[in-house]
Design an enzyme around this catalytic site. Structure first.
Site, short mmCIF file in Angstrom:
data_model
loop_
_atom_site.label_atom_id
_atom_site.label_comp_id
_atom_site.label_asym_id
_atom_site.label_seq_id
_atom_site.Cartn_x
_atom_site.Cartn_y
_atom_site.Cartn_z
N ALA A 68 0.53 -1.17 0.03
CA ALA A 68 -0.11 -0.07 0.08
C ALA A 68 0.86 1.32 0.01
CB ALA A 68 -0.91 0.05 1.20
N THR A 69 1.94 1.09 0.56
CA THR A 69 2.97 2.26 0.69
C THR A 69 3.19 2.71 -0.98
OG1 THR A 69 3.84 1.49 2.58
CG2 THR A 69 5.23 3.04 1.29
N ASN A 145 -4.78 3.73 11.67
CA ASN A 145 -4.11 2.64 12.04
C ASN A 145 -3.58 2.60 13.53
OD1 ASN A 145 -2.39 4.75 10.86
ND2 ASN A 145 -0.72 3.56 11.56
N GLN A 173 -6.82 0.35 6.49
CA GLN A 173 -7.10 -0.39 7.64
C GLN A 173 -8.57 -0.51 7.82
OE1 GLN A 173 -5.37 -1.50 10.51
NE2 GLN A 173 -3.28 -0.84 9.83
N SER A 190 -4.11 -3.11 1.05
CA SER A 190 -2.91 -3.90 1.29
C SER A 190 -3.49 -5.33 1.77
CB SER A 190 -2.17 -3.38 2.40
OG SER A 190 -0.88 -4.13 2.79
N HIS A 192 -1.99 -7.74 3.43
CA HIS A 192 -1.59 -8.34 4.75
C HIS A 192 -2.38 -7.98 6.10
CE1 HIS A 192 1.28 -5.38 6.65
NE2 HIS A 192 1.27 -4.94 5.46
N THR A 228 7.48 -7.85 -12.93
CA THR A 228 6.64 -9.01 -13.15
C THR A 228 5.78 -9.29 -11.55
OG1 THR A 228 8.56 -10.00 -14.18
CG2 THR A 228 6.89 -11.66 -13.07
N CYS A 310 5.69 0.83 12.14
CA CYS A 310 6.99 1.47 11.36
C CYS A 310 7.62 2.34 12.48
CB CYS A 310 6.46 2.25 10.37
SG CYS A 310 4.74 1.68 9.55
N1 PLP Z 1 -1.45 2.98 5.53
C1 PLP Z 1 -2.01 2.30 6.68
C2 PLP Z 1 -3.13 3.21 7.28
C3 PLP Z 1 -1.37 1.37 7.15
O1 PLP Z 1 -1.77 0.93 8.49
C4 PLP Z 1 -0.35 0.68 6.64
C5 PLP Z 1 0.41 -0.29 7.23
O2 PLP Z 1 0.92 -0.29 8.14
C6 PLP Z 1 0.03 1.31 5.26
C7 PLP Z 1 -0.50 2.45 4.96
C8 PLP Z 1 1.27 0.65 4.35
O3 PLP Z 1 0.85 -0.43 3.99
P1 PLP Z 1 1.94 -1.52 3.38
O4 PLP Z 1 2.41 -2.27 4.67
O5 PLP Z 1 1.09 -2.45 2.40
O6 PLP Z 1 2.89 -0.83 2.78
#
Ligand code: PLP
Length: 362
Positions: A68-69, A145, A173, A190, A192, A228, A310
């Protein structure tokens, strides 16, 4: 271990693990190759894409990304670089993926970062005042989050559109846990966080909304995101999305019951952020005088956190809790307890009993 860090990541669903297996073994072909095995992988990716897109639920197109980042970086950088409008608006409690990308863009663009109130909610009048005819993009997350607070995404999107700006929603989230409100032009999610594999995310785009590509190369994803694709990760994401859609109400009811069980045991704690506008699988609480880092160190077999995964380890107080108006001390006396599909009430009760004992003995 009692795992209560569902905002950091979620356990892989057994169905997802099973579905991914063949794509890690005998079905190893490149999904962009022209022969039968490649086409089979491409077809599996196409099914997965439809499953993930159905959970976003609003037509448009969906591209897989490495996280997602990456999707958020793509949406922000790709939108601002294509627009001749010099301004972006976002909110102080956004994830670092949004804030740091916005800050990076601050070298070329004007960025307005809106404050939140004591409950963690943005004031819509402040959004109205900030968004102008110069604004290219407004970015607001669905569910925070760190504190689980739900921002009024549909209303923010309407304000953005009223001035001809686009709206990006970091739905990471909330995705798979609640319906995503209508309105955003770009949505990042995302795998995961919904019991899928790590290192795969997606960017959903409304038709006609085409941020400039971020990753250049072999022209995969119809030329807009090179690299890929991993059939295993895509298939896993697809199955996770399918299960999340099928179980949304059941998961929601389970999380609500866990919330009741958890909040029955927090007499000496204060909940950080709104309790009404909130995803209830996130309980972020503070206790006067607590050294939360010490508490976590003492309870190594209970997986809880200080806030975002993070930022933990940085020693800095959470920017989200600071944005609510908490002092550094209050922020450092806070913990985040996150639960979901595979958490039992017994785990919640046991963990909170031990957390309370450890906190009382500090
Ligand atoms: N945005 C939010 C609100 C998140 O909680 C997270 C992950 O902790 C991300 C973005 C980033 O997701 P990813 O781990 O897929 O880069």
């Amino acid at each position: 271990m009692i795992y209560l860090d569902y905002q950091a990541t979620t356990p892989l669903a057994p169905e997802v693990e099973q579905a991914m297996h063949p794509w890690l073994g005998e079905k190893f072909a490149n999904p962009h190759a022209p022969y039968r095995a490649g086409r089979e992988a491409a077809a599996a990716i196409s099914v997965a894409r439809d499953r993930v897109a159905a959970l976003v639920g609003q037509g448009g197109t969906l591209a897989f990304t490495g996280s997602a980042t990456e999707a958020i970086n793509w949406a922000i950088k790709g939108t601002l670089s294509r627009s001749d409008r010099p301004h972006m608006v976002t909110i102080a409690t956004e994830h670092a993926a949004v804030l740091d990308t916005a800050e990076w863009h601050g070298r070329h663009h004007d960025v307005t970062i809106l404050p939140v109130d004591r409950n963690g909610l943005v004031d819509l009048d402040a959004v109205r005042a900030a968004v102008t005819n110069d604004t290219a993009l407004v970015a607001a997350m669905l569910v925070n989050n760190e504190i689980g607070v739900i921002q009024p995404v549909a209303e923010i999107a309407a304000i953005a559109h009223g001035k001809g700006a686009l709206m990006l929603c970091d739905a990471v989230q909330g995705f798979g846990r609640m319906r995503i409100p209508e309105g955003p032009d770009l949505i990042a999610a995302s795998a995961h966080k919904i019991h899928g594999p790590k290192a795969i995310g997606c960017l959903w785009k409304r038709d006609g909304c085409e941020p400039e590509p971020l990753i250049h190369g072999g022209g995969q994803e119809k030329g807009i995101r090179s690299g890929t694709l991993s059939p295993a990760l895509c298939v896993g994401f697809g199955i996770a999305a399918k299960i999340a859609a099928e179980r949304m109400e059941e998961d929601h009811a389970h999380v609500a019951a866990l919330w009741e069980a958890a909040t029955a045991q927090i007499d000496d704690w204060t909940i950080n952020g709104s309790t009404d506008q909130r995803y209830r699988g996130n309980l972020n609480v503070r206790r006067q005088g607590l050294d939360s880092a010490r508490l976590i160190a003492e309870l190594r077999d209970i997986a809880i956190s200080l806030g975002s995964a993070c930022a933990s380890g940085s020693g800095r107080p959470s920017h989200v809790l600071r944005a609510l108006g908490l002092t550094d001390k209050q922020a450092k006396s806070s913990i985040r307890i996150g639960f979901g599909r595979y958490t039992t009430e017994e785990e919640i009760t046991d963990a909170l009993t031990r957390i309370n004992e450890a906190a009382a003995s500090q």
